[in-house]
Write a protein that holds these residues in place. Structure first.
Motif, PDB file in Angstrom:
ATOM      1  N   ASP A 128      60.888   5.086  22.457  1.00  0.00           N
ATOM      2  CA  ASP A 128      60.922   6.310  21.654  1.00  0.00           C
ATOM      3  C   ASP A 128      60.546   6.002  20.209  1.00  0.00           C
ATOM      4  O   ASP A 128      59.780   6.739  19.568  1.00  0.00           O
TER       5      ASP A 128
ATOM      6  N   ALA B  28      56.820   5.337  20.075  1.00  0.00           N
ATOM      7  CA  ALA B  28      56.066   6.580  20.231  1.00  0.00           C
ATOM      8  C   ALA B  28      56.114   7.424  18.963  1.00  0.00           C
ATOM      9  O   ALA B  28      55.112   8.035  18.566  1.00  0.00           O
ATOM     10  N   SER B  29      57.260   7.465  18.322  1.00  0.00           N
ATOM     11  CA  SER B  29      57.382   8.232  17.073  1.00  0.00           C
ATOM     12  C   SER B  29      56.517   7.628  15.980  1.00  0.00           C
ATOM     13  O   SER B  29      55.855   8.347  15.221  1.00  0.00           O
TER      14      SER B  29
ATOM     15  N   TRP C  15      53.160  12.436  20.874  1.00  0.00           N
ATOM     16  CA  TRP C  15      54.070  13.536  21.150  1.00  0.00           C
ATOM     17  C   TRP C  15      53.639  14.283  22.394  1.00  0.00           C
ATOM     18  O   TRP C  15      52.453  14.446  22.668  1.00  0.00           O
TER      19      TRP C  15
ATOM     20  N   THR D 124      59.004  13.080  22.289  1.00  0.00           N
ATOM     21  CA  THR D 124      58.263  11.948  22.834  1.00  0.00           C
ATOM     22  C   THR D 124      58.570  11.837  24.320  1.00  0.00           C
ATOM     23  O   THR D 124      59.580  12.366  24.810  1.00  0.00           O
TER      24      THR D 124
END
Length: 1058
Positions: free
Chosen positions: A693, A696-697, A702, A707
């Motif tokens: 996470d 991905a952030s 997104w 995410t």
């Protein structure tokens, strides 16, 4: 070299350190004072620096006689011809005391406005070359070779400790500790500079040493430690010497850094490529460069294979790069003049032969035409005879008529007349048959002559065409035409795609491994954008001009984020940017074209680049995010870290939650996991999701407003379904999908459209709150490279609120998805399309943002799903998936209609049944109720009048009669002339009306409503009987008639008792 009168210390005027040729320098003064001695024998020592088999084979090949290397009838080796071409001009060694060895200059050096100077060794430090006089102990003061000079080639293998020297040291003796440049004596360096510049070392070295000593510079270490700002403060040192020393230190330091590592241990392709570059240098000097392509095909192939070991790719990135490099491997070899003359002689001979054949053919055609005329005349003659046969037949019939008349009047002559008639008929038939046979024979002869004539004419026409072609070929200037056959290579390679996909690293490896010469280190656009006017243009000019120094090699200028250097030229563009683009374009197929220069660029924003520059970058390769298969391969090293922890199931989960991660993102996640395992060896799923996470952030990956790892936590039950791959799989075996999927959230159904079968219909799971896990599983089964969700959250994340912003964002997104071999676009229709609802009694809907709807409709209307012919081609099969998620019935029906979405087998069956019913309703049939003929499509309510019960004979109340039975009973009574008392008393049980009176029921023709679901009028031919039996079983009618009969019997009994 003459001394400058303007120099107070007697130093020569400074010239830039630039040498573009290995040819020796001879001063005019030396030629005037010293005679030029021609050498009869010279020995070439080739010193091999690295012990590689390929390098030894290369030296052996250049040492062997080559049929292409001839001089005055002598077949020479490449090394021999190279020596004679290199040393055919006088070599001045008059200022040297030690003349036992001559080492030519093989360094190309240039200082320009770029940060680091250009220093290029044409032998690439693979080998060293030095010469020795073959007849005496040392060379004459001034000497040269002749075309008849005998060259002896000797191969020498150097020990590793002997291979390192200063990059510019091509004439100086080896220092005691070669690896330490500080150990080299300062005097040796000054002597080296004198030899490079062809200065008199005996005259200048003492003066230079004295001036340096005055500034307390006694060793090379002292010289190297002088700060840049203090060079101007060395007042005792002449400005020319300052520049010479600074040039030497910069170039030599740069060369040592380049020599400090040997890339061949890691890349065999680099070794092959460097060997090939050295080969091209030798061929360039001997003017045989046209015999070699720009790049080695073997080196290019091996380079791509080596890159593939470290760069995971299941698409066509490396294939496209190899195709680009292969254009440099095409042989542009020009035929020599003798071969061209031989070719022309062959064409001339063929032309003479064809002309002779043409003359013979023309004579034969003339003879054939004469025969054809004669045959045509014979055919016409016998056809005329055949056409005259009817008139002869009429004449014969007249004669027969006359003879029969005479035979009638004279009976005695009847037999004679009969015989004459038969004779006439026989003669006519014989002549007719003979004429017919003759006509057919003459026609066959004519046909044979015609076919022969046609063949001769066709052959003559073909020969005439060949003659014209040969005459055109002979009129060509073959040398000029062969030059036009050169393969024109692309002047640029542009890698574009999303960030973090390894474009920059690919560019560096491609150039180095394949043998393309980098004229500068890899640069970013920011390094080239200078603040002062003209600085950027000057820098670009100097860098690209370096390629002129090595015209025999393909040179590359590698620029990362190149969109910053060549943005679009519009009204908002800065003038400095425009000027920089103009300089760049002028050197790439422009007015100042550098023909051996190519540009390698990498960018994330291809749509922001100048169109003219993009046209020159003919080869554009998209570098996208890794597919599921590649992500699994990149994450597989975690198994080595802990095979019990990272099972196949957990690895598959990681692959799914890293959908749309770039290669850099996968590497970052892998590093985070490894670092976490150092602190927590038993890392759990929750912690893995947190790390994913966070990654991905950071990378802005997104899915909606969350995410994918976060969505995974919320829907872990769907991601972890044991048979998810079977339930959610898009691998449909022999079924061929079109790439379109419709998800109806209202009916909770999924429709997968197929090419070769009706659409598949599946139900959503009961607890399936999000369809994203289903799509992620489906992407894994098809190895889809990227999944793009397009909804309102996507538009808001990209700050696209206005229509123009939305359309530009969608255009960019669609273009990027189209670059992947396999991609999936997901449209949340309800969040994207706004509806207008009317307040009137007739509820109606209309689309508000119709342009956005049109874009989505056009995109979803396209289908792009290639069929794979074999398993080897699966990686390059193009699949473009479009997923439509919709809940509103109006939008769903509208989209299905507009994009012509195929129906399911159930829907198709319903349509077939409906159509069949429509056709059936057009046919006339008998109504089972009123027993009248009717057409179902044309009947109306009230047309059918009937009784919904049965008929009862009051005298025989136990029997139930149908309408037909009752009618038959009445007919028998009528024609049987029974008494009035015996006439059957018939009553309808349903309404107690007498038989023959008005029916009690009125409706539409057809089956009773109660039987419509169980009885088919089409399949059941006895449907009338079924309906009548149904009416017979009418319980209400039975009860009514029973009451009626009971009442009637009571009245009769009462009358009898009275």
């Amino acid at each position: 070299m003459s001394l400058s009168e303007d120099d107070d210390d007697g130093f020569p005027s400074y010239q830039p350190s630039l040498l573009t040729s290995s040819a020796p320098i001879t001063t005019a003064a030396a030629l005037e004072t010293e005679p030029v001695v021609s050498l009869n024998d010279i020995i070439l020592h080739v010193k091999i620096k690295y012990n590689y088999k390929e390098l030894h084979n290369f030296i052996n090949d250049l040492s062997a006689p080559n049929a292409d290397m001839t001089l005055n009838g002598r077949i020479l080796s490449v090394f021999e011809l190279f020596t004679l071409c290199l040393l055919n001009e006088p070599v001045d060694m008059s200022k040297r005391t030690d003349r036992k060895i001559y080492r030519p200059m093989f360094n190309i050096q240039k200082n320009d406005s770029f940060i680091t100077p250009f220093n290029f060794n044409v032998l690439l430090n693979l080998l060293e070359i030095e010469y020795e006089n073959g007849t005496e102990d040392k060379f004459p003061k001034v000497w040269k070779t002749l075309s008849s000079t005998n060259v002896t080639v000797k191969k020498v293998e150097l020990l590793e400790s002997d291979t390192v020297a200063t990059a510019a040291d091509t004439t100086a003796v080896q220092p005691a500790a070669a690896n330490d440049i500080g150990a080299v004596m300062l005097g040796d360096i000054l002597e080296l500079i004198c030899r490079q510049k062809n200065y008199d070392e005996k005259e200048y070295v003492p003066i230079w040493l004295k001036n340096l000593k005055a500034e307390s510079i006694l060793t090379l270490d002292h010289l190297r430690n002088v700060p840049d700002e203090n060079w101007d403060k060395l007042t005792k040192v002449n400005s020319v010497l300052k520049q010479l020393l600074r040039d030497y230190l910069q170039i030599d330091s740069n060369a040592l850094n380049q020599q400090s590592t040997v890339p061949y241990e890691e890349s065999k392709a680099t070794l092959l490529a460097d060997i090939y570059r050295v080969r091209r240098y030798f061929y360039y000097v001997i003017k045989k460069i046209d015999l070699l392509p720009y790049l080695s095909r073997d080196a290019v192939k091996l380079a791509v294979e080596e890159i593939g070991k470290t760069y995971d790719d299941d698409g066509n990135i490396l294939i496209n790069i190899q195709n680009y490099l292969s254009t440099f491997c095409s042989e542009n070899r020009l035929e020599d003049r003798l071969s061209l003359q031989k070719q022309q002689r062959e064409w001339t001979t063929s032309l003479t032969t064809l002309k002779k054949i043409k003359v013979d053919l023309e004579k034969e055609i003339s003879r054939c035409e004469e025969l054809l005329k004669t045959s045509q005349a014979d055919v016409d003659l016998y056809k005329d005879r055949k056409e005259n046969l009817p008139s002869k037949e009429r004449g014969m019939n007249e004669k027969i008529k006359v003879l029969r008349t005479k035979a009638t009047t004279r009976d005695t002559e009847w037999l004679t007349t009969h015989l004459k008639i038969e004779e006439l008929k026989r003669e006519y038939e014989d002549e007719k048959q003979k004429t017919t046979v003759e006509v057919e024979a003459r026609e066959q002869i004519f046909k044979k002559h015609s076919e022969n004539h046609l063949n001769l004419v066709t052959k003559a026409t073909s020969i005439e065409e060949e003659i014209k072609n040969l005459e055109n070929m002979l009129s060509l200037h073959l040398e000029e035409q062969y030059k036009k056959l050169r393969v024109k290579f692309s002047r640029g390679l542009l890698l574009y795609g999303p960030p973090g996909t390894g474009k920059s690293e690919l560019l560096k490896k491609v150039a180095v491994f394949a043998g393309i010469t980098m004229i500068t280190p890899p640069l970013s656009a920011g390094e080239l954008n200078k603040p002062l006017v003209g600085q950027t243009e000057k820098l670009l000019f100097d860098m690209m001009s370096r390629a002129h120094l090595i015209p025999y090699l393909i040179c590359a200028l590698t620029i990362d984020e190149i969109d910053g250097l060549v943005p679009k030229r519009d009204s908002k563009a800065q003038q400095s940017k425009v000027d920089g683009i103009s300089v760049l374009l002028s050197h790439i197929e422009g007015i100042k074209d550098v023909q051996n220069l190519v540009v390698f660029g990498a960018t994330n924003r291809r749509n922001m680049m100048d169109e003219a520059f993009l046209r020159r970058m003919q080869t554009k390769v998209f570098v996208g995010r890794p597919s599921p298969a590649i992500r699994k391969k990149m994450l597989s090293p975690l198994i080595v870290k802990n095979s019990k922890l990272f099972t196949s199931k957990r690895l598959d989960s990681l692959v799914k939650i890293t959908t749309n991660f770039s290669g850099a993102g996968i590497s970052a996640l892998k590093s985070s996991v490894i670092a976490e395992m150092e602190r927590n060896p038993l890392i759990n799923d929750h912690r893995l999701l947190e790390l994913a996470d966070s990654t991905a952030s950071d990378l802005n990956v997104w899915f909606g407003n969350s995410t994918l790892p976060e969505i995974y936590r919320l829907n872990s039950n769907l991601f972890n379904i044991s048979d998810a791959n079977d339930k959610f799989s898009l691998s449909l075996m022999k079924l061929l999908p079109t790439g379109r999927i419709l998800i109806d959230l209202k009916q909770r159904r999924v429709f997968i459209e197929l090419k070769n079968a009706p659409t598949i219909e599946k139900a959503l799971e009961k607890n399936e709150l999000s369809v994203l896990p289903r799509l992620i599983h489906g992407c894994s089964t098809r190895n889809i490279d990227t999944l793009q969700i397009i909804d309102l959250n996507f538009l808001m994340k990209q700050n696209a609120y206005e229509d123009n912003q939305i359309f530009e964002l969608l255009s960019t997104t669609f273009d990027e998805c189209d670059q992947y071999n396999r991609s999936m676009k997901v449209y949340d229709i309800d969040s994207l399309i706004m509806l207008n609802k009317s307040d009137s009694e007739i509820k109606s809907k209309s689309i508000s943002n119709i342009r956005l709807y049109q874009i989505i409709r056009e995109t979803c209307g396209k289908m792009m799903m290639e069929e794979q012919e074999n398993r080897e081609e699966v990686l390059n099969v193009k699949e473009k998936w479009n997923v439509i998620i919709v809940e509103d019935e109006y939008l769903k029906d509208l989209l299905i209609s507009d994009i012509k979405f195929k129906k399911t087998s159930t829907q198709l069956k319903q349509e077939e049944d409906s159509e069949e019913k429509r056709r059936d309703d057009e046919k006339s049939r008998k109504c089972p109720k009123c027993l009248q003929n009717y057409i179902p499509s044309k009947t109306n309510y009230g047309n059918c009048h009937y009784h919904d019960g049965f008929v009862v004979d009051i005298d025989h109340p136990d029997s139930r009669l149908t309408d037909d039975q009752a009618q038959a009973l009445m007919q028998r009574a009528k024609f049987g002339k029974v008494s009035e008392q015996d006439v059957p008393k018939l009553v309808w049980a349903c309404c107690l009306r007498s038989y023959g009176e008005q029916p009690c029921q009125s409706s539409i023709c057809g089956l009773p409503v109660e039987l419509e679901s169980t009885v088919s009028m089409k399949n059941n031919t006895d449907y009338i009987k079924v309906v009548q039996d149904y009416f017979k079983s009418n319980q209400a009618a039975h009860a009514k008639i029973q009451d009626f009969l009971n009442t009637t019997q009571e009245k009769i009994l009462n009358k009898k008792t009275r």
